[in-house]
Design a protein around this motif. Structure first.
Motif, PDB file in Angstrom:
ATOM      1  N   LEU A  98       0.829  -1.207   0.000  1.00 22.64           N
ATOM      2  CA  LEU A  98       0.000   0.000   0.000  1.00 22.64           C
ATOM      3  C   LEU A  98       0.867   1.262   0.000  1.00 22.64           C
ATOM      4  CD1 LEU A  98      -2.854  -0.890   2.528  1.00 22.64           C
ATOM      5  CD2 LEU A  98      -2.899  -1.015   0.042  1.00 22.64           C
ATOM      6  N   ARG A  99       1.962   1.208   0.726  1.00 21.86           N
ATOM      7  CA  ARG A  99       2.842   2.380   0.788  1.00 21.86           C
ATOM      8  C   ARG A  99       3.476   2.645  -0.577  1.00 21.86           C
ATOM      9  NH1 ARG A  99       5.225   0.682   4.690  1.00 21.86           N
ATOM     10  NH2 ARG A  99       3.956   1.695   6.284  1.00 21.86           N
ATOM     11  N   ASP A 100       3.816   1.587  -1.314  1.00 24.98           N
ATOM     12  CA  ASP A 100       4.389   1.755  -2.648  1.00 24.98           C
ATOM     13  C   ASP A 100       3.387   2.309  -3.641  1.00 24.98           C
ATOM     14  OD1 ASP A 100       6.863   0.905  -1.879  1.00 24.98           O
ATOM     15  OD2 ASP A 100       6.563  -1.183  -2.476  1.00 24.98           O
ATOM     16  N   LEU A 101       2.106   2.158  -3.330  1.00 26.01           N
ATOM     17  CA  LEU A 101       1.066   2.677  -4.229  1.00 26.01           C
ATOM     18  C   LEU A 101       0.652   4.086  -3.821  1.00 26.01           C
ATOM     19  CD1 LEU A 101      -1.134  -0.534  -4.566  1.00 26.01           C
ATOM     20  CD2 LEU A 101       0.453   0.417  -6.235  1.00 26.01           C
ATOM     21  N   ASN A 102       1.562   4.791  -3.140  1.00 28.07           N
ATOM     22  CA  ASN A 102       1.316   6.161  -2.711  1.00 28.07           C
ATOM     23  C   ASN A 102       0.160   6.265  -1.715  1.00 28.07           C
ATOM     24  OD1 ASN A 102       3.379   7.181  -4.402  1.00 28.07           O
ATOM     25  ND2 ASN A 102       1.965   7.152  -6.154  1.00 28.07           N
ATOM     26  N   GLY A 103      -0.071   5.173  -0.996  1.00 28.97           N
ATOM     27  CA  GLY A 103      -1.067   5.218   0.057  1.00 28.97           C
ATOM     28  C   GLY A 103      -0.444   5.700   1.352  1.00 28.97           C
ATOM     29  N   THR A 104      -1.247   5.759   2.374  1.00 28.71           N
ATOM     30  CA  THR A 104      -0.742   6.202   3.679  1.00 28.71           C
ATOM     31  C   THR A 104      -1.112   5.162   4.737  1.00 28.71           C
ATOM     32  OG1 THR A 104      -2.765   7.475   4.039  1.00 28.71           O
ATOM     33  CG2 THR A 104      -0.855   8.641   3.108  1.00 28.71           C
ATOM     34  N   PRO A 105      -0.576   3.960   4.596  1.00 27.21           N
ATOM     35  CA  PRO A 105      -0.884   2.937   5.601  1.00 27.21           C
ATOM     36  C   PRO A 105      -0.197   3.270   6.909  1.00 27.21           C
ATOM     37  CG  PRO A 105       0.808   2.136   4.131  1.00 27.21           C
ATOM     38  CD  PRO A 105       0.380   3.474   3.587  1.00 27.21           C
ATOM     39  N   PRO A 106      -0.682   2.705   7.987  1.00 26.81           N
ATOM     40  CA  PRO A 106      -0.076   2.985   9.294  1.00 26.81           C
ATOM     41  C   PRO A 106       1.282   2.306   9.435  1.00 26.81           C
ATOM     42  CG  PRO A 106      -1.796   1.347   9.529  1.00 26.81           C
ATOM     43  CD  PRO A 106      -1.872   1.836   8.108  1.00 26.81           C
ATOM     44  N   ALA A 107       2.111   2.873  10.249  1.00 27.93           N
ATOM     45  CA  ALA A 107       3.357   2.207  10.616  1.00 27.93           C
ATOM     46  C   ALA A 107       3.021   0.969  11.449  1.00 27.93           C
ATOM     47  CB  ALA A 107       4.246   3.167  11.400  1.00 27.93           C
ATOM     48  N   PHE A 108       3.809  -0.068  11.271  1.00 27.69           N
ATOM     49  CA  PHE A 108       3.491  -1.356  11.900  1.00 27.69           C
ATOM     50  C   PHE A 108       4.621  -1.765  12.826  1.00 27.69           C
ATOM     51  CE2 PHE A 108       3.390  -6.144  11.503  1.00 27.69           C
ATOM     52  CZ  PHE A 108       2.318  -6.311  12.349  1.00 27.69           C
ATOM     53  N   ASP A 109       4.288  -1.967  14.096  1.00 22.90           N
ATOM     54  CA  ASP A 109       5.234  -2.463  15.092  1.00 22.90           C
ATOM     55  C   ASP A 109       4.803  -3.860  15.525  1.00 22.90           C
ATOM     56  OD1 ASP A 109       6.701  -0.139  15.037  1.00 22.90           O
ATOM     57  OD2 ASP A 109       5.567   0.794  16.665  1.00 22.90           O
ATOM     58  N   CYS A 110       5.776  -4.728  15.641  1.00 23.48           N
ATOM     59  CA  CYS A 110       5.464  -6.122  15.992  1.00 23.48           C
ATOM     60  C   CYS A 110       6.379  -6.565  17.131  1.00 23.48           C
ATOM     61  CB  CYS A 110       5.663  -7.012  14.760  1.00 23.48           C
ATOM     62  SG  CYS A 110       5.226  -8.733  15.025  1.00 23.48           S
ATOM     63  N   GLU A 111       5.771  -7.024  18.232  1.00 22.10           N
ATOM     64  CA  GLU A 111       6.511  -7.525  19.384  1.00 22.10           C
ATOM     65  C   GLU A 111       5.963  -8.904  19.750  1.00 22.10           C
ATOM     66  OE1 GLU A 111       6.248  -4.777  22.566  1.00 22.10           O
ATOM     67  OE2 GLU A 111       6.914  -3.040  21.388  1.00 22.10           O
ATOM     68  N   LEU A 112       6.595  -9.923  19.182  1.00 23.17           N
ATOM     69  CA  LEU A 112       6.111 -11.287  19.402  1.00 23.17           C
ATOM     70  C   LEU A 112       6.990 -12.069  20.366  1.00 23.17           C
ATOM     71  CD1 LEU A 112       5.092 -12.327  15.768  1.00 23.17           C
ATOM     72  CD2 LEU A 112       3.708 -11.214  17.527  1.00 23.17           C
ATOM     73  N   GLY A 113       8.238 -11.649  20.548  1.00 17.77           N
ATOM     74  CA  GLY A 113       9.129 -12.378  21.441  1.00 17.77           C
ATOM     75  C   GLY A 113       9.325 -13.804  20.963  1.00 17.77           C
ATOM     76  N   SER A 114       9.074 -14.741  21.857  1.00 15.72           N
ATOM     77  CA  SER A 114       9.239 -16.162  21.523  1.00 15.72           C
ATOM     78  C   SER A 114       7.959 -16.803  21.012  1.00 15.72           C
ATOM     79  CB  SER A 114       9.718 -16.920  22.771  1.00 15.72           C
ATOM     80  OG  SER A 114       8.759 -16.821  23.824  1.00 15.72           O
ATOM     81  N   HIS A 115       6.942 -15.977  20.697  1.00 12.04           N
ATOM     82  CA  HIS A 115       5.647 -16.520  20.293  1.00 12.04           C
ATOM     83  C   HIS A 115       5.458 -16.531  18.775  1.00 12.04           C
ATOM     84  CE1 HIS A 115       4.219 -16.463  24.460  1.00 12.04           C
ATOM     85  NE2 HIS A 115       4.801 -15.268  24.570  1.00 12.04           N
ATOM     86  N   GLY A 116       6.513 -16.280  18.028  1.00 14.52           N
ATOM     87  CA  GLY A 116       6.359 -16.213  16.575  1.00 14.52           C
ATOM     88  C   GLY A 116       5.894 -17.517  15.956  1.00 14.52           C
ATOM     89  N   ALA A 117       6.241 -18.661  16.568  1.00 16.28           N
ATOM     90  CA  ALA A 117       5.859 -19.964  16.013  1.00 16.28           C
ATOM     91  C   ALA A 117       4.517 -20.452  16.532  1.00 16.28           C
ATOM     92  CB  ALA A 117       6.939 -20.992  16.329  1.00 16.28           C
ATOM     93  N   THR A 118       3.825 -19.622  17.297  1.00 19.25           N
ATOM     94  CA  THR A 118       2.518 -20.021  17.838  1.00 19.25           C
ATOM     95  C   THR A 118       1.535 -20.285  16.699  1.00 19.25           C
ATOM     96  OG1 THR A 118       2.871 -18.681  19.822  1.00 19.25           O
ATOM     97  CG2 THR A 118       0.599 -19.320  19.308  1.00 19.25           C
TER      98      THR A 118
END
Length: 348
Positions: free
Chosen positions: A250-270
């Motif tokens: 979306l950002r490459d299409l000149n959109g204004t998507p929100p910034a994305f923060d991800c904090e998964l720690g050790s739960h990424g494989a859940t």
């Protein structure tokens, strides 16, 4: 036929034996009520033994005759007739066994004591009318016992059928959910991809320095999204990567998507069902203009936006809640103080 009879006898349940034995002892106790009117003296143990043994033998004969009919097909149209016939045959056989047994027993009966006391003839004189009367006396209570057992068996089969129906309904709902999730997994927006390809082509055409990065982001999104066409499950880390690649497009299409923060720690494989998080992001972008989006794990999976008023019910949110309900999961939304958070509680 013989095999069915033997199998029926081997399949006897303790509750069935208890029902027949209890009924036999009850009818024996009814006969013993006459002890209140007679003086039996030191013959009391023999009288008790006789009037308890004979009903127990009778219940064994009735049980053996009833079991083959009870173990016949529960949906046979003549099942009731079979049960009545088996009870009648059992009553006749009971009399055929009890008469010789009573004559062979050395213990006196209450009738014998009463007859000896009042100078009347012995009670076991064979008479056809007495045989018929005793057969009916055995048949009617036995039929009542058989009726109660059959009623309980019917209730048990109905309860089992209801449980099977509920289990089948649950399986069908899960299959339907799987089909809907498969359809959602296959939702690679063709318009979005077409626009992204056009944007990459135009960037290369004007020799934009970002053209190569745009192409890399498009390839990344396809690598994340396309495997979902064949994979049945997903991980929390994979869903986070899908959200990130979608927002980059979306950002490459000149959109204004929100910034994305991800904090998964050790739960990424859940493990979690696919397409639960991205629809919430798409819905938030459709309803408002959040500038910040975050995904974290702690007391549940939290997907948040820096905008209020995203908890209102609509068709998309109702559909998501329905899918979660089938999975035994819950979705809680809280909004206020310039933010909205969706908390997914998914059982492990």
């Amino acid at each position: 036929m013989i095999r069915h009879v033997l199998h029926a006898w081997r399949s006897v349940r303790p509750a069935e034996v208890l029902a027949f034995v209890t009924a036999a002892l009850l009818f024996g106790a009814i006969d013993l009520a006459s002890l209140l009117e007679l003086r039996v003296g030191d013959q009391l143990p023999q009288v008790l033994a006789r009037h308890l043994l004979v009903p127990l033998v009778s219940c064994i004969v009735l049980l053996l005759c009833w079991l083959p009919a009870a173990r016949s097909s529960p949906i046979h149209p003549a099942r009731r007739q079979r049960l009545v016939a088996a009870t009648l045959i059992g009553s006749v056989l009971t009399i055929a066994v009890v008469y010789p047994l009573a004559a062979a027993l050395p213990w006196p009966s209450l009738c014998d004591i009463y007859a000896a006391t009042h100078g009347k003839p012995k009670c076991m004189n064979f008479r056809l009318s007495a045989v018929i009367g005793d057969t009916l006396w055995v048949f009617m209570p036995a039929l009542m016992i058989v009726g109660v057992l059959e009623f309980r068996a019917v209730r048990r089969r109905q309860d089992q059928a209801a449980q099977d129906l509920l289990r089948e309904h649950s399986q069908l709902r899960r299959h339907a959910l799987g089909s809907r999730l498969a359809a959602l997994q296959a939702q690679v927006d063709p318009a979005l991809l077409f626009d992204a390809l056009v944007a990459v082509e135009q960037a290369y055409g004007r020799q934009d320095a970002t053209a190569s990065a745009r192409l890399e982001r498009l390839i990344r999104h396809l690598r994340v999204a396309l495997p979902r066409l064949r994979d049945a499950g997903a991980t929390l880390g994979g869903e986070a990567e899908l959200i990130a690649s979608y927002l980059d497009l979306l950002r490459d299409l000149n959109g204004t998507p929100p910034a994305f923060d991800c904090e998964l720690g050790s739960h990424g494989a859940t493990q979690l069902p696919p397409m639960l998080l991205l629809p919430l992001v798409q819905r938030a972008l459709r309803l408002g203009h959040p500038q910040h989006c975050w995904l974290k794990v702690g007391g549940g999976i939290t997907l948040g936006f820096d905008q209020e008023g995203l908890c209102s019910d609509d068709a998309d949110l109702a559909s998501l809640r329905e899918r979660l309900a089938v999975l035994g999961a819950k979705l809680v939304c809280s909004s206020g103080a310039g933010r909205t958070e969706f908390i997914l509680d998914i059982p492990s």
